[in-house]
Design an enzyme around this catalytic site. Structure first.
Site, PDB file in Angstrom:
ATOM      1  N   HIS A  91      61.133  25.624 -17.808  1.00  0.00           N
ATOM      2  CA  HIS A  91      60.257  25.520 -16.735  1.00  0.00           C
ATOM      3  C   HIS A  91      59.260  26.666 -16.653  1.00  0.00           C
ATOM      4  O   HIS A  91      59.227  27.480 -15.414  1.00  0.00           O
ATOM      5  CB  HIS A  91      61.150  25.656 -15.426  1.00  0.00           C
ATOM      6  CG  HIS A  91      60.541  25.095 -14.228  1.00  0.00           C
ATOM      7  ND1 HIS A  91      61.129  24.535 -13.150  1.00  0.00           N
ATOM      8  CD2 HIS A  91      59.134  24.890 -13.703  1.00  0.00           C
ATOM      9  CE1 HIS A  91      60.246  23.834 -12.204  1.00  0.00           C
ATOM     10  NE2 HIS A  91      59.048  24.546 -12.627  1.00  0.00           N
ATOM     11  N   ARG A 128      58.986  17.240 -12.493  1.00  0.00           N
ATOM     12  CA  ARG A 128      60.243  17.817 -11.930  1.00  0.00           C
ATOM     13  C   ARG A 128      61.396  17.283 -12.593  1.00  0.00           C
ATOM     14  O   ARG A 128      61.388  16.106 -12.921  1.00  0.00           O
ATOM     15  CB  ARG A 128      60.453  17.649 -10.650  1.00  0.00           C
ATOM     16  CG  ARG A 128      59.462  18.487  -9.609  1.00  0.00           C
ATOM     17  CD  ARG A 128      60.023  20.002  -9.430  1.00  0.00           C
ATOM     18  NE  ARG A 128      59.543  20.935  -8.538  1.00  0.00           N
ATOM     19  CZ  ARG A 128      58.606  21.696  -9.074  1.00  0.00           C
ATOM     20  NH1 ARG A 128      58.125  21.769 -10.175  1.00  0.00           N
ATOM     21  NH2 ARG A 128      58.034  22.279  -7.987  1.00  0.00           N
TER      22      ARG A 128
HETATM   23  P1  NAP Z   1      48.988  16.570  -6.354  1.00  0.00           P
HETATM   24  O1  NAP Z   1      47.660  17.106  -6.478  1.00  0.00           O
HETATM   25  O2  NAP Z   1      49.458  16.419  -4.947  1.00  0.00           O
HETATM   26  O3  NAP Z   1      49.105  15.342  -7.299  1.00  0.00           O
HETATM   27  C1  NAP Z   1      49.924  14.244  -7.311  1.00  0.00           C
HETATM   28  C2  NAP Z   1      49.854  13.108  -7.858  1.00  0.00           C
HETATM   29  O4  NAP Z   1      50.734  12.248  -8.162  1.00  0.00           O
HETATM   30  C3  NAP Z   1      48.799  12.412  -7.277  1.00  0.00           C
HETATM   31  O5  NAP Z   1      47.488  11.855  -7.902  1.00  0.00           O
HETATM   32  C4  NAP Z   1      49.408  11.455  -6.452  1.00  0.00           C
HETATM   33  O6  NAP Z   1      48.752  10.072  -6.093  1.00  0.00           O
HETATM   34  C5  NAP Z   1      50.584  11.111  -7.646  1.00  0.00           C
HETATM   35  N1  NAP Z   1      51.508  10.360  -6.923  1.00  0.00           N
HETATM   36  C6  NAP Z   1      52.574  10.693  -6.090  1.00  0.00           C
HETATM   37  N2  NAP Z   1      53.350   9.677  -5.464  1.00  0.00           N
HETATM   38  C7  NAP Z   1      53.247   8.871  -6.535  1.00  0.00           C
HETATM   39  C8  NAP Z   1      53.715   7.491  -6.683  1.00  0.00           C
HETATM   40  N3  NAP Z   1      54.800   7.281  -5.776  1.00  0.00           N
HETATM   41  N4  NAP Z   1      53.299   6.792  -7.491  1.00  0.00           N
HETATM   42  C9  NAP Z   1      52.191   7.102  -8.320  1.00  0.00           C
HETATM   43  N5  NAP Z   1      51.567   8.436  -8.255  1.00  0.00           N
HETATM   44  C10 NAP Z   1      52.179   8.962  -7.420  1.00  0.00           C
HETATM   45  O7  NAP Z   1      50.131  17.692  -7.114  1.00  0.00           O
HETATM   46  P2  NAP Z   1      49.718  18.343  -8.264  1.00  0.00           P
HETATM   47  O8  NAP Z   1      49.180  20.071  -7.845  1.00  0.00           O
HETATM   48  O9  NAP Z   1      48.763  17.849  -9.558  1.00  0.00           O
HETATM   49  O10 NAP Z   1      51.121  18.857  -8.944  1.00  0.00           O
HETATM   50  C11 NAP Z   1      52.004  17.737  -9.617  1.00  0.00           C
HETATM   51  C12 NAP Z   1      53.330  18.408  -9.614  1.00  0.00           C
HETATM   52  O11 NAP Z   1      53.241  19.223 -10.935  1.00  0.00           O
HETATM   53  C13 NAP Z   1      54.201  19.194  -8.571  1.00  0.00           C
HETATM   54  O12 NAP Z   1      54.392  18.413  -7.532  1.00  0.00           O
HETATM   55  C14 NAP Z   1      55.251  19.722  -9.474  1.00  0.00           C
HETATM   56  O13 NAP Z   1      56.377  19.171  -9.165  1.00  0.00           O
HETATM   57  C15 NAP Z   1      54.615  19.790 -10.799  1.00  0.00           C
HETATM   58  N6  NAP Z   1      54.674  21.188 -11.313  1.00  0.00           N
HETATM   59  C16 NAP Z   1      55.237  21.490 -12.323  1.00  0.00           C
HETATM   60  C17 NAP Z   1      55.005  22.904 -12.846  1.00  0.00           C
HETATM   61  C18 NAP Z   1      55.862  23.416 -14.203  1.00  0.00           C
HETATM   62  O14 NAP Z   1      55.867  24.580 -14.357  1.00  0.00           O
HETATM   63  N7  NAP Z   1      56.390  22.310 -14.841  1.00  0.00           N
HETATM   64  C19 NAP Z   1      54.347  23.913 -12.291  1.00  0.00           C
HETATM   65  C20 NAP Z   1      53.450  23.300 -11.211  1.00  0.00           C
HETATM   66  C21 NAP Z   1      53.603  22.195 -10.623  1.00  0.00           C
HETATM   67  P3  NAP Z   1      47.314  10.044  -5.166  1.00  0.00           P
HETATM   68  O15 NAP Z   1      46.493  10.836  -5.860  1.00  0.00           O
HETATM   69  O16 NAP Z   1      47.050   8.502  -4.832  1.00  0.00           O
HETATM   70  O17 NAP Z   1      48.047  11.004  -3.718  1.00  0.00           O
HETATM   71  C1  GLV Z   2      56.242  25.005 -10.526  1.00  0.00           C
HETATM   72  O1  GLV Z   2      57.114  24.023 -10.973  1.00  0.00           O
HETATM   73  C2  GLV Z   2      55.498  24.847  -9.305  1.00  0.00           C
HETATM   74  O2  GLV Z   2      55.597  23.805  -8.667  1.00  0.00           O
HETATM   75  O3  GLV Z   2      54.514  25.462  -9.214  1.00  0.00           O
END
Ligand code: NAP
Ligand code: GLV
Length: 310
Positions: A273, A225
């Site tokens: 994005h 983000r």
């Molecule tokens: P997720 O499954 O909730 O995974 C989040 C990971 O981050 C987990 O491993 C979590 O640790 C870790 N984390 C959270 N807070 C932390 C901290 N303070 N210190 C260290 N590690 C931490 O999320 P996801 O589905 O993979 O998505 C991740 C992010 O990708 C989204 O929140 C969004 O911001 C971004 N995203 C971007 C796009 C784009 O187009 N650029 C698209 C979709 C999503 P734990 O395993 O210990 O809980």
């Molecule tokens: C896109 O950034 C998402 O969070 O799915």
């Protein structure tokens, strides 16, 4: 009668409306700002909505996010914390995120930027190659996306580590966790890939302090983000060669302002994005399935822990 309010600002409502019309014709579908009678709204499907708007829907029972990240929804101080919020888990986004990260890794690892410059200059020059087993990659965030990225890169032979809040064990990936594990993790990350969620703990994490802990001369691939990044610190790290290259999909202000120095920076690759977009049938299926599960009293996927912020 169940009534769903769709609000995004970036997503086209048409495929979502069509999916509900096909599979749940009994659900009334309203598109923001045409809310109709706010008391009739029972569910919301949103990427982002005007601050305070959800508070004005007294009968909303469940909120489904149009994304995997939900910081843009819960940053509203009036967000109704007693209403369950469900984010997209995988939902066809995972493959796209991994593709994006792989593209960035291959681009920098295979020195494609330098070869493009050489081609422009008509220069035939072989650069020294690095075997993937000698390329050290760090993935920040080992959730749905980070795990897939780390596993895929490890399967391709790269030397991969991951960092998460709680310890994780992944075959072929060295695990680091929490603030205590961060320095060691960064110290071995020539290519740093950020897929963290934006929370109070991770805001501004891509700062000068973090860049100073990297081995130096490496690459940043940032697809978490915008709020993770301190733009001025990134520019300084590029200037001082602490970082050689950055591929950025998300920015503190989106769209990226026209006067941002990142647009024309020769060692920055900007995308708007787009790393992952909920465009596939997988996304509509997940939301429909979650909608149905919630109505049946079953637990949908992706319940957000509002206190943790992800
Ligand atoms: P997720 O499954 O909730 O995974 C989040 C990971 O981050 C987990 O491993 C979590 O640790 C870790 N984390 C959270 N807070 C932390 C901290 N303070 N210190 C260290 N590690 C931490 O999320 P996801 O589905 O993979 O998505 C991740 C992010 O990708 C989204 O929140 C969004 O911001 C971004 N995203 C971007 C796009 C784009 O187009 N650029 C698209 C979709 C999503 P734990 O395993 O210990 O809980
Ligand atoms: C896109 O950034 C998402 O969070 O799915």
């Amino acid at each position: 009668m169940p009534t769903l309010l769709f609000a995004s600002g970036i997503d086209d409502p048409a495929p979502w409306q069509a999916a509900f019309a096909k599979h749940r014709p009994d659900v009334r579908f309203r598109v923001w700002p045409d809310v109709g009678d706010p008391e009739e709204i029972t569910h919301a499907l949103i990427w982002r909505i005007e601050e305070g708007a959800l508070r004005k829907l007294p009968n909303v029972k469940a909120i489904f996010a149009l994304g995997a990240g939900i910081d843009q929804i819960i940053r509203d101080a009036t967000f109704p914390r007693d209403v369950p919020l469900f984010r997209l888990v995988d939902a066809g986004l995972r493959e796209q995120m991994t593709e994006y990260a792989l593209y960035g890794v291959l681009h920098w690892h295979r020195q494609m930027g330098q070869y493009a410059r050489q081609q422009a200059a008509g220069e035939w020059r072989m650069l020294e190659a690095v075997h993937p087993s000698h390329r050290r990659i760090g993935v920040m965030g080992l959730g749905v996306f980070g795990m897939d990225i780390a596993r895929t890169l490890a399967a391709m032979g790269y030397d991969v580590a991951g960092w998460s809040r709680t310890p994780k064990t992944l075959d072929g990936v060295e695990g680091f966790a929490g603030p205590d594990g961060l320095e060691a993790f960064l110290g071995r990350s020539e290519i740093l890939i950020n897929v963290l969620p934006l929370t109070d703990e991770t805001r501004g994490i891509l700062s000068g302090r973090l860049f100073a802990s990297l081995p130096g001369g490496g690459a940043l691939i940032h697809l978490g983000r915008g709020g993770h990044l301190v733009e001025a610190d990134l520019l300084a790290a590029l200037e001082g060669k602490q970082l050689d290259w950055a591929m950025l999909d998300v920015f503190p202000t989106e769209p990226l302002p026209a006067d941002s120095p990142l647009w024309a920076h020769p060692r920055v690759f900007v995308t708007p994005h787009v790393a992952a977009q909920p465009v596939s049938d997988a996304a509509t299926s997940v939301v429909l399935d979650n909608f149905n599960r919630f109505e049946r009293g079953e637990e949908p996927s992706g319940r957000v822990n509002i206190a943790a912020g992800y």
